[in-house]
Design a protein around this motif. Structure first.
Motif, PDB file in Angstrom:
ATOM      1  N   ASP A   1       0.812  -1.075   0.014  1.00  9.30           N
ATOM      2  CA  ASP A   1      -0.112  -0.078   0.064  1.00  9.30           C
ATOM      3  C   ASP A   1       0.862   1.261  -0.065  1.00  9.30           C
ATOM      4  O   ASP A   1       2.005   1.193   0.693  1.00  9.30           O
ATOM      5  N   PHE A   2       0.321   2.322  -0.484  1.00  6.05           N
ATOM      6  CA  PHE A   2       0.933   3.475  -0.457  1.00  6.05           C
ATOM      7  C   PHE A   2       0.451   4.424   0.641  1.00  6.05           C
ATOM      8  O   PHE A   2      -0.503   4.669   0.647  1.00  6.05           O
ATOM      9  N   PRO A   3       1.461   5.088   1.121  1.00  5.98           N
ATOM     10  CA  PRO A   3       1.181   6.311   2.337  1.00  5.98           C
ATOM     11  C   PRO A   3       0.356   7.429   1.679  1.00  5.98           C
ATOM     12  O   PRO A   3       0.838   8.528   2.546  1.00  5.98           O
ATOM     13  N   PHE A   4      -0.087   7.314   0.554  1.00  2.00           N
ATOM     14  CA  PHE A   4      -0.762   8.704  -0.035  1.00  2.00           C
ATOM     15  C   PHE A   4      -1.610   8.152  -0.905  1.00  2.00           C
ATOM     16  O   PHE A   4      -1.727   6.971  -1.250  1.00  2.00           O
ATOM     17  N   GLN A   5      -2.454   9.164  -1.573  1.00  2.00           N
ATOM     18  CA  GLN A   5      -3.620   8.997  -2.429  1.00  2.00           C
ATOM     19  C   GLN A   5      -2.862   8.847  -3.919  1.00  2.00           C
ATOM     20  O   GLN A   5      -2.806   9.806  -4.345  1.00  2.00           O
ATOM     21  N   ARG A   6      -2.671   7.556  -4.341  1.00  2.00           N
ATOM     22  CA  ARG A   6      -2.048   7.556  -5.538  1.00  2.00           C
ATOM     23  C   ARG A   6      -2.943   7.403  -6.487  1.00  2.00           C
ATOM     24  O   ARG A   6      -3.870   6.276  -6.640  1.00  2.00           O
ATOM     25  N   VAL A   7      -2.937   8.065  -7.597  1.00  2.00           N
ATOM     26  CA  VAL A   7      -3.863   8.220  -8.878  1.00  2.00           C
ATOM     27  C   VAL A   7      -2.658   7.790  -9.926  1.00  2.00           C
ATOM     28  O   VAL A   7      -1.685   8.569 -10.366  1.00  2.00           O
TER      29      VAL A   7
ATOM     30  N   ASP B   1      -0.849  19.692 -26.075  1.00  2.00           N
ATOM     31  CA  ASP B   1      -1.336  20.660 -25.314  1.00  2.00           C
ATOM     32  C   ASP B   1      -2.684  20.466 -25.070  1.00  2.00           C
ATOM     33  O   ASP B   1      -3.491  20.300 -24.245  1.00  2.00           O
ATOM     34  N   LYS B   2      -3.015  20.375 -26.372  1.00  2.00           N
ATOM     35  CA  LYS B   2      -4.840  20.425 -26.513  1.00  2.00           C
ATOM     36  C   LYS B   2      -5.338  19.082 -26.069  1.00  2.00           C
ATOM     37  O   LYS B   2      -6.388  18.857 -25.518  1.00  2.00           O
ATOM     38  N   PHE B   3      -4.302  17.994 -26.634  1.00  2.00           N
ATOM     39  CA  PHE B   3      -4.752  16.544 -26.174  1.00  2.00           C
ATOM     40  C   PHE B   3      -4.624  16.272 -24.407  1.00  2.00           C
ATOM     41  O   PHE B   3      -5.629  15.907 -24.078  1.00  2.00           O
ATOM     42  N   PHE B   4      -3.606  17.207 -24.045  1.00  2.00           N
ATOM     43  CA  PHE B   4      -3.603  16.987 -22.409  1.00  2.00           C
ATOM     44  C   PHE B   4      -4.780  17.734 -21.464  1.00  2.00           C
ATOM     45  O   PHE B   4      -4.884  17.586 -20.468  1.00  2.00           O
ATOM     46  N   ARG B   5      -5.004  18.816 -22.189  1.00  2.00           N
ATOM     47  CA  ARG B   5      -5.783  19.975 -21.591  1.00  2.00           C
ATOM     48  C   ARG B   5      -7.221  19.337 -20.750  1.00  2.00           C
ATOM     49  O   ARG B   5      -7.684  18.606 -21.307  1.00  2.00           O
ATOM     50  N   GLY B   6      -7.179  19.544 -19.491  1.00  2.00           N
ATOM     51  CA  GLY B   6      -8.256  19.239 -18.756  1.00  2.00           C
ATOM     52  C   GLY B   6      -8.005  17.825 -18.159  1.00  2.00           C
ATOM     53  O   GLY B   6      -8.938  17.349 -17.473  1.00  2.00           O
ATOM     54  N   HIS B   7      -6.716  17.501 -18.264  1.00  2.00           N
ATOM     55  CA  HIS B   7      -6.313  15.886 -17.530  1.00  2.00           C
ATOM     56  C   HIS B   7      -5.392  15.981 -16.543  1.00  2.00           C
ATOM     57  O   HIS B   7      -4.616  15.075 -16.493  1.00  2.00           O
ATOM     58  N   GLN B   8      -4.999  17.059 -15.727  1.00  2.00           N
ATOM     59  CA  GLN B   8      -4.116  17.407 -15.217  1.00  2.00           C
ATOM     60  C   GLN B   8      -4.235  16.373 -13.751  1.00  2.00           C
ATOM     61  O   GLN B   8      -5.368  15.895 -13.459  1.00  2.00           O
ATOM     62  N   GLY B   9      -3.033  15.784 -13.738  1.00  2.00           N
ATOM     63  CA  GLY B   9      -3.017  14.791 -12.558  1.00  2.00           C
ATOM     64  C   GLY B   9      -2.895  13.465 -13.165  1.00  2.00           C
ATOM     65  O   GLY B   9      -2.923  12.570 -12.283  1.00  2.00           O
ATOM     66  N   LEU B  10      -3.208  13.155 -14.226  1.00  2.00           N
ATOM     67  CA  LEU B  10      -3.289  11.708 -14.935  1.00  2.00           C
ATOM     68  C   LEU B  10      -2.209  11.453 -15.947  1.00  2.00           C
ATOM     69  O   LEU B  10      -2.053  10.577 -16.470  1.00  2.00           O
ATOM     70  N   TYR B  11      -1.453  12.600 -16.201  1.00  2.00           N
ATOM     71  CA  TYR B  11      -0.200  12.237 -17.097  1.00  2.00           C
ATOM     72  C   TYR B  11       0.958  13.181 -16.490  1.00  2.00           C
ATOM     73  O   TYR B  11       1.016  13.895 -15.511  1.00  2.00           O
TER      74      TYR B  11
ATOM     75  N   ASP C   1       8.792   9.786  -9.954  1.00  2.00           N
ATOM     76  CA  ASP C   1       7.518  10.055  -9.679  1.00  2.00           C
ATOM     77  C   ASP C   1       6.874   8.739  -9.193  1.00  2.00           C
ATOM     78  O   ASP C   1       6.450   8.201 -10.280  1.00  2.00           O
ATOM     79  N   PHE C   2       6.421   8.461  -8.241  1.00  2.00           N
ATOM     80  CA  PHE C   2       5.888   7.083  -7.818  1.00  2.00           C
ATOM     81  C   PHE C   2       4.355   6.929  -8.418  1.00  2.00           C
ATOM     82  O   PHE C   2       4.093   5.982  -8.377  1.00  2.00           O
ATOM     83  N   SER C   3       3.859   8.040  -8.787  1.00  2.00           N
ATOM     84  CA  SER C   3       2.344   7.692  -9.330  1.00  2.00           C
ATOM     85  C   SER C   3       2.555   7.399 -10.836  1.00  2.00           C
ATOM     86  O   SER C   3       1.635   6.990 -11.229  1.00  2.00           O
ATOM     87  N   ASN C   4       3.795   7.580 -11.282  1.00  2.00           N
ATOM     88  CA  ASN C   4       3.826   7.148 -12.880  1.00  2.00           C
ATOM     89  C   ASN C   4       3.533   5.816 -12.940  1.00  2.00           C
ATOM     90  O   ASN C   4       4.438   4.879 -12.331  1.00  2.00           O
ATOM     91  N   GLU C   5       2.627   5.093 -13.888  1.00  2.00           N
ATOM     92  CA  GLU C   5       2.492   3.654 -13.817  1.00  2.00           C
ATOM     93  C   GLU C   5       2.758   3.223 -15.215  1.00  2.00           C
ATOM     94  O   GLU C   5       2.796   1.964 -15.372  1.00  2.00           O
TER      95      GLU C   5
END
Length: 412
Positions: free
Chosen positions: A135-141, A161-171, A222-226
């Motif tokens: 388990d991770f000791p933080f909220q991992r997305v 940039d247009k492809f990524f827009r609105g999806h911060q935190g997922l890439y 970055d431990f959230s990169n999967e």
């Protein structure tokens, strides 16, 4: 003369005999042999021993704390701290009281900056550290790391940039360029501040593999990169971000093309000096443009043995970027790969480089033909016609036409 406790014996003899005669001294000497002096308890000697022991003990404690502090300061205050908390990467110095342990930990698992002074060996070692707890000791997305290997500008940055827009935190975005090159993008671009420390790269040499491992290693910090997908400056997405994200995050396999056919461009590149570690029937070739899950990314970054074999024996006309990862995964992790690439490219025209498409080629029909080109593949062990998420190779003048398609066929 009487000595020691002889006086007491004399008094006893005097009371017993009534007087002390001339031979009393002799009697006293004789009696002293039978009544030796009783030694007095010297409490001061015991106290002195106790104090001495306490002083020695406290001296040992002080010396131990001093040595421990010196060692701690050496590892914490010296350059060794750069392996774990490089201040340029983590945004604040964890030794600074203003940084705070919470902020330092957050920066450790999600480095806000990419600059650091680690060598490749230090970086690969640091990136290959794997937590043993489930388990991770933080909220991992889970995030998808987009790894761009480019010689200079990224002409399709506005499209991405247009492809990524609105999806911060997922890439996450990482860019490897020639050293000292600075990307000219706006501060609100997904590429702003995302260049990693880079080195010179020569086409067809082991330095391409070095750049790939460098991108993977920086992204692993970055431990959230999967998931980790390698792209070039001439690549474009052919689906919108939600489709790409769900496809990769939910995949049970990584996407690395791997095959061996009896041609000069495939089996013909094998060097017999690689045996016995790599035999001819274990040799593989595949597209450089891979996609890996975190587990395999760590394995690639951590490998030195097989990388060294390729560095020594896969010389020009061998192209290690087309063979190293496919061969390594075939040797040790074959079942974890779907054995195909998700980046479409056109080799139908022959030659050492694929076809390049410019503005005149960009139409809705062309994008549809990439998405549905008659190819059948497997996704999570089930057949599907969605086999390619990205495409290359596109000329910079295709940007305008592609931007016009974002609200229709590309849907972002």
């Amino acid at each position: 003369m009487w000595g020691g406790g002889g006086g007491d014996s004399k008094q006893m003899l005097k009371s017993r005999n009534g007087a002390v005669g001339a031979g009393a001294g002799m009697v006293g000497d004789e009696e002293s042999d039978y009544f030796p002096p009783t030694p007095r308890k010297d409490w001061s000697t015991g106290l002195l021993k106790l104090v001495t022991a306490m002083v020695i003990f406290m001296g040992g404690v002080v010396l131990g704390l001093s040595v421990s502090g010196s060692v701690a300061r050496y590892y914490y205050n010296s350059a060794h701290a750069e392996l774990f908390f490089p201040t340029t990467t983590y945004g604040c110095d964890p030794r600074d009281r203003d940084c705070g342990m919470g902020l330092a930990f957050k920066a450790f698992v999600h480095p806000p900056r990419l600059a650091h002074s680690m060598t490749d060996d230090e970086l690969f070692w640091r990136a290959s550290l794997v937590p043993r707890t489930e388990d991770f000791p933080f909220q991992r997305v889970p995030k998808v790391a987009f790894l761009f290997m480019t010689r200079g500008p990224i002409p399709f940055a506005p499209l991405w940039d247009k492809f990524f827009r609105g999806h911060q935190g997922l890439y996450s975005v990482y860019v490897h360029t020639v050293p000292d090159y600075k990307l000219n993008v706006s501060t609100n671009s997904a590429f702003y501040g995302r260049q990693i420390p880079s080195q010179e790269v020569s086409w067809g040499s082991i330095t391409l593999v070095d750049a790939e491992k460098r991108l993977l290693a920086n992204a692993l910090l970055d431990f959230s990169n999967e998931r980790f997908v390698l792209l070039s400056e001439s690549c474009i997405p052919v689906f919108n971000f939600p489709t790409v994200y769900e496809y990769l995050i939910n995949s049970a396999h990584s996407f690395v093309e791997s095959y061996n056919i009896d041609t000069p461009q495939s089996a013909g590149r094998y060097n017999r000096r690689m045996a016995p570690h790599i035999m001819a029937d274990q040799w593989r070739k595949g597209s450089e443009w891979f996609e890996l899950n975190r587990e395999l990314a760590v394995q690639i970054v951590a490998d030195y043995k097989y990388y060294s074999i390729f560095k020594k024996h896969c010389r020009p006309s061998c192209y290690p970027d087309e063979h190293y990862i496919p061969t390594y995964l075939h040797l040790f992790h074959g079942p974890l790969s779907a054995n195909r690439t998700i980046t479409w490219v056109d080799w139908s025209r022959g030659g050492p480089h694929p076809a390049s498409y410019g503005a005149a080629d960009i139409t809705e029909e062309f994008i549809h033909s990439i998405r549905n080109n008659g190819t059948q593949c497997f996704y999570n062990s089930k057949p599907t016609s969605v086999c390619f998420l990205f495409a290359r190779k596109f000329a910079p003048n295709a940007l305008g036409r592609l931007m016009n398609l974002t609200s229709t066929v590309l849907d972002f």
